[in-house]
Design a protein around this motif. Structure first.
Motif, PDB file in Angstrom:
ATOM      1  N   THR A   4      11.603  70.781 107.639  1.00 33.57           N
ATOM      2  CA  THR A   4      12.238  70.481 106.360  1.00 33.57           C
ATOM      3  C   THR A   4      11.710  71.459 105.324  1.00 33.57           C
ATOM      4  O   THR A   4      10.493  71.610 105.172  1.00 33.57           O
ATOM      5  N   CYS A   5      12.636  72.133 104.636  1.00 31.36           N
ATOM      6  CA  CYS A   5      12.221  73.114 103.633  1.00 31.36           C
ATOM      7  C   CYS A   5      11.739  72.396 102.371  1.00 31.36           C
ATOM      8  O   CYS A   5      11.854  71.180 102.248  1.00 31.36           O
ATOM      9  N   THR A   6      11.240  73.159 101.429  1.00 31.17           N
ATOM     10  CA  THR A   6      10.682  72.598 100.199  1.00 31.17           C
ATOM     11  C   THR A   6      11.737  71.897  99.340  1.00 31.17           C
ATOM     12  O   THR A   6      11.395  71.108  98.475  1.00 31.17           O
ATOM     13  N   TYR A   7      13.025  72.166  99.597  1.00 30.03           N
ATOM     14  CA  TYR A   7      14.098  71.504  98.845  1.00 30.03           C
ATOM     15  C   TYR A   7      14.670  70.314  99.597  1.00 30.03           C
ATOM     16  O   TYR A   7      15.665  69.745  99.183  1.00 30.03           O
TER      17      TYR A   7
ATOM     18  N   ARG B 124      18.756  66.094 100.537  1.00 32.63           N
ATOM     19  CA  ARG B 124      18.483  65.715  99.151  1.00 32.63           C
ATOM     20  C   ARG B 124      19.720  65.273  98.405  1.00 32.63           C
ATOM     21  O   ARG B 124      19.688  64.377  97.587  1.00 32.63           O
TER      22      ARG B 124
END
Length: 67
Positions: free
Chosen positions: A20-23, A48
């Motif tokens: 999972t990326c930071t966004y 998100r």
């Protein structure tokens, strides 16, 4: 450097553990069954923002190496 963790599909193709990326977008990478040369699929699942769904990129070996 060791190989990343992966699972095998029923057809024997590698699926890397999703990250999972930071966004908050889930990223999955898995082998393609493309017969002409090695390819990878990259799947992006927006977690998100509701309703965004999923997008895929089909990469050749050279494109994946650049990534």
């Amino acid at each position: 450097m060791s190989d990343p963790a992966y699972e095998l599909s029923q057809r024997g193709f590698k699926y890397l553990a999703p990250i999972t990326c930071t966004y908050g977008t889930e990223v999955r990478v898995y082998e393609s069954s493309a017969a002409e040369s090695p390819h990878l699929w990259v799947a992006l699942k927006e977690t998100r923002l509701e309703g965004r769904g999923e997008a895929h990129a089909h990469l050749s070996f050279e494109q994946a190496r650049k990534l």
